[in-house]
Scaffold this motif. Structure first.
Motif, PDB file in Angstrom:
ATOM      1  N   LYS A 273      94.188  36.342 -63.425  1.00 36.61           N
ATOM      2  CA  LYS A 273      95.589  36.552 -63.826  1.00 36.61           C
ATOM      3  C   LYS A 273      96.503  35.499 -63.191  1.00 36.61           C
ATOM      4  O   LYS A 273      96.568  35.372 -61.973  1.00 36.61           O
ATOM      5  CB  LYS A 273      96.036  37.947 -63.407  1.00 36.61           C
ATOM      6  CG  LYS A 273      95.205  39.080 -64.009  1.00 36.61           C
ATOM      7  CD  LYS A 273      95.768  40.439 -63.616  1.00 36.61           C
ATOM      8  CE  LYS A 273      94.876  41.562 -64.088  1.00 36.61           C
ATOM      9  NZ  LYS A 273      93.620  41.686 -63.286  1.00 36.61           N
TER      10      LYS A 273
ATOM     11  N   GLU B 192      99.048  50.200 -69.525  1.00 38.92           N
ATOM     12  CA  GLU B 192      98.245  49.443 -70.489  1.00 38.92           C
ATOM     13  C   GLU B 192      97.689  48.129 -69.957  1.00 38.92           C
ATOM     14  O   GLU B 192      96.669  47.635 -70.428  1.00 38.92           O
ATOM     15  CB  GLU B 192      99.074  49.162 -71.757  1.00 38.92           C
ATOM     16  CG  GLU B 192      99.533  50.459 -72.419  1.00 38.92           C
ATOM     17  CD  GLU B 192     100.138  50.223 -73.789  1.00 38.92           C
ATOM     18  OE1 GLU B 192      99.438  49.619 -74.639  1.00 38.92           O
ATOM     19  OE2 GLU B 192     101.305  50.609 -73.996  1.00 38.92           O
ATOM     20  N   LEU B 193      98.369  47.552 -68.968  1.00 36.54           N
ATOM     21  CA  LEU B 193      97.990  46.216 -68.510  1.00 36.54           C
ATOM     22  C   LEU B 193      96.532  46.161 -68.019  1.00 36.54           C
ATOM     23  O   LEU B 193      95.777  45.289 -68.434  1.00 36.54           O
ATOM     24  CB  LEU B 193      98.961  45.757 -67.415  1.00 36.54           C
ATOM     25  CG  LEU B 193      98.933  44.287 -67.041  1.00 36.54           C
ATOM     26  CD1 LEU B 193     100.330  43.826 -66.609  1.00 36.54           C
ATOM     27  CD2 LEU B 193      97.949  43.953 -65.959  1.00 36.54           C
ATOM     28  N   GLU B 194      96.151  47.128 -67.192  1.00 39.59           N
ATOM     29  CA  GLU B 194      94.786  47.104 -66.640  1.00 39.59           C
ATOM     30  C   GLU B 194      93.735  47.246 -67.736  1.00 39.59           C
ATOM     31  O   GLU B 194      92.684  46.612 -67.689  1.00 39.59           O
ATOM     32  CB  GLU B 194      94.595  48.185 -65.587  1.00 39.59           C
ATOM     33  CG  GLU B 194      95.028  47.771 -64.181  1.00 39.59           C
ATOM     34  CD  GLU B 194      94.376  46.480 -63.690  1.00 39.59           C
ATOM     35  OE1 GLU B 194      93.144  46.345 -63.768  1.00 39.59           O
ATOM     36  OE2 GLU B 194      95.125  45.579 -63.247  1.00 39.59           O
TER      37      GLU B 194
ATOM     38  N   HIS C  94      99.292  43.861 -59.562  1.00 38.83           N
ATOM     39  CA  HIS C  94      98.136  43.801 -60.462  1.00 38.83           C
ATOM     40  C   HIS C  94      97.297  42.545 -60.248  1.00 38.83           C
ATOM     41  O   HIS C  94      96.418  42.251 -61.055  1.00 38.83           O
ATOM     42  CB  HIS C  94      98.603  43.896 -61.922  1.00 38.83           C
ATOM     43  CG  HIS C  94      98.987  45.290 -62.315  1.00 38.83           C
ATOM     44  ND1 HIS C  94      98.071  46.243 -62.688  1.00 38.83           N
ATOM     45  CD2 HIS C  94     100.192  45.915 -62.354  1.00 38.83           C
ATOM     46  CE1 HIS C  94      98.682  47.385 -62.965  1.00 38.83           C
ATOM     47  NE2 HIS C  94      99.976  47.206 -62.770  1.00 38.83           N
TER      48      HIS C  94
ATOM     49  N   GLY D 167      92.125  44.009 -67.190  1.00 43.43           N
ATOM     50  CA  GLY D 167      91.531  44.404 -65.913  1.00 43.43           C
ATOM     51  C   GLY D 167      90.533  43.388 -65.373  1.00 43.43           C
ATOM     52  O   GLY D 167      90.527  43.085 -64.182  1.00 43.43           O
TER      53      GLY D 167
ATOM     54  N   HIS E 120     105.557  44.205 -59.640  1.00 48.96           N
ATOM     55  CA  HIS E 120     104.543  44.832 -60.486  1.00 48.96           C
ATOM     56  C   HIS E 120     103.389  43.864 -60.763  1.00 48.96           C
ATOM     57  O   HIS E 120     102.221  44.230 -60.666  1.00 48.96           O
ATOM     58  CB  HIS E 120     105.162  45.284 -61.818  1.00 48.96           C
ATOM     59  CG  HIS E 120     105.684  46.687 -61.775  1.00 48.96           C
ATOM     60  ND1 HIS E 120     104.869  47.785 -61.750  1.00 48.96           N
ATOM     61  CD2 HIS E 120     106.955  47.161 -61.735  1.00 48.96           C
ATOM     62  CE1 HIS E 120     105.598  48.890 -61.718  1.00 48.96           C
ATOM     63  NE2 HIS E 120     106.876  48.534 -61.698  1.00 48.96           N
TER      64      HIS E 120
ATOM     65  N   GLU F 136     102.292  49.821 -66.220  1.00 48.78           N
ATOM     66  CA  GLU F 136     101.647  50.933 -65.509  1.00 48.78           C
ATOM     67  C   GLU F 136     100.455  51.500 -66.265  1.00 48.78           C
ATOM     68  O   GLU F 136      99.461  51.881 -65.653  1.00 48.78           O
ATOM     69  CB  GLU F 136     102.672  52.042 -65.230  1.00 48.78           C
ATOM     70  CG  GLU F 136     103.664  51.612 -64.143  1.00 48.78           C
ATOM     71  CD  GLU F 136     104.612  52.730 -63.721  1.00 48.78           C
ATOM     72  OE1 GLU F 136     104.675  53.758 -64.438  1.00 48.78           O
ATOM     73  OE2 GLU F 136     105.287  52.563 -62.685  1.00 48.78           O
TER      74      GLU F 136
END
Lengths: 244, 244
Positions: free
Chosen positions: A169, A159-161, A214, A165, A210, A157
């Protein structure tokens, strides 16, 4: 070692570098180094080069280094890996550095045992020498950046972006019907890729939701179920082969 | 274990099979087997199937097996590998079986130490259980055929054609300029392939001449120098991905 990896603070302004640790021993005992002999060297996160042996004394090796002007490209694939069993992860570090990975993110998943995160194999003092061993094997200088995330939800939620980003992916899942080679054809070679590999039991539907949210594209790996170290090495090899 | 591997002499004409070794323990302790539960089974070098647990008594597990009519295809890639260090070979067995290899030929080369061939890791009693472990991991039934050749010249002169005469022949070498993916495009998918991988120091010019003489096509592996286990897993993964 197919290259001697040197830290920038080990070389002076004139290119002189004194080694007295394992690398010195390796130069003397394995490479049969003698004054006048030239060796491949590389500056960590910097250029490759040549190191001429100036002097060997009391086990200490002095190299006179010249480095290339060009900086090798940073590996363009990042890895988002559900934390494997510590025994497996221990074996993977050097191989990941050798195959070339820009960033390694180790993540908790529902099917990852909590206690894996108590292991010494994710301590930087333990894994950094293994990553460096992989770089010296593969003759590469980019040390993968590593981060460890024992909680799934805050990572995806928050840190991934930030990390991935702008990446293409991809996610390996037994349920995937596309092949990796088909996915790779649609990849823009100028962009970085992040590859997500789940635990041996797979990501849960909640975790997959999730990742879908993303923008991860799912691909399959054929009918064989591979151990996670075999799968990681195989998938990175395929991506390296098809990206270039 | 993602499949319980069974030998043909362990099943009677009615499909009943009694297990009392590691497989029985695995069914009880890891898979939580109880009577009525069905498990994936496979007959070595035969079909996949289902095994219904009939009975568990004194640690012994009785399965009632039904097998598919179709036989899985034998892996179409064979491996001609310069004998790696015993420690590396030990780790490779299970992974080779899991990736799918029809035949594994371990060969002496100039840059392979003679004493590697004295190791217990090339004893069938040592490696067969590891190959079977790989099959049970990958849910495959074809046990790779293995042969060990401590002399290079007699093998390439007298045996190579007999084993690989009708194969497409590929050889990984740092000097190769073609990429493996380019070679794979020219491969007839109906034919078997043999992949030759040299020692970490490479095949010698003399050895390469022999391979050229037998029609091996040389490909490169990029600028990275990989440990032989990493290279073997990576190359087999690329070939599996691009062949199908």
């Amino acid at each position: 070692m197919n290259m001697i990896l040197i830290q920038s603070n080990e070389v002076d302004a004139g290119g002189m570098c004194c080694l007295s640790d394992d690398r010195a021993r390796h130069i003397r005992k394995v490479l049969g180094g003698v004054p006048g002999k030239s060796l491949r060297v590389g500056l960590q996160n910097g250029p490759l080069g040549q190191g001429m042996i100036e002097n060997i004394e009391n086990g200490q090796v002095t190299l006179s280094c010249t480095f290339d002007n060009e900086l090798p490209q940073r590996p363009s694939i990042d890895l988002l890996l559900a934390m494997p069993r510590p025994k497996v992860m221990k074996r993977l570090w050097a191989q990941l550095a050798a195959l070339g990975v820009g960033r390694i993110v180790l993540l908790r998943a529902e099917k990852v045992e909590r206690y894996y995160f108590d292991s010494h194999v994710i301590d930087p003092d333990f894994y950094t020498p293994l990553l460096q061993e992989g770089l010296q094997q593969a003759r590469c200088t980019h040390l993968p950046e590593v981060s460890v995330h024992p909680l799934f939800k805050p990572f995806v939620e928050d840190e991934l972006e930030g990390l991935f980003g702008g990446h293409d992916k991809l996610l390996a899942d037994p349920a995937g019907t596309l092949r990796l080679s088909a996915c790779m054809k649609k990849i823009d070679p100028a962009r970085r890729i992040v590859l997500s590999i789940g635990p041996e039991g797979g990501w849960t539907p909640y975790e997959l939701d999730h990742f879908h949210g993303h923008g991860f594209k799912v691909f399959g790996m054929g009918h064989r179920i591979l151990r996670s170290d075999t799968a990681v090495i195989g998938l990175l090899s395929i991506m390296n082969e098809l990206k270039s």
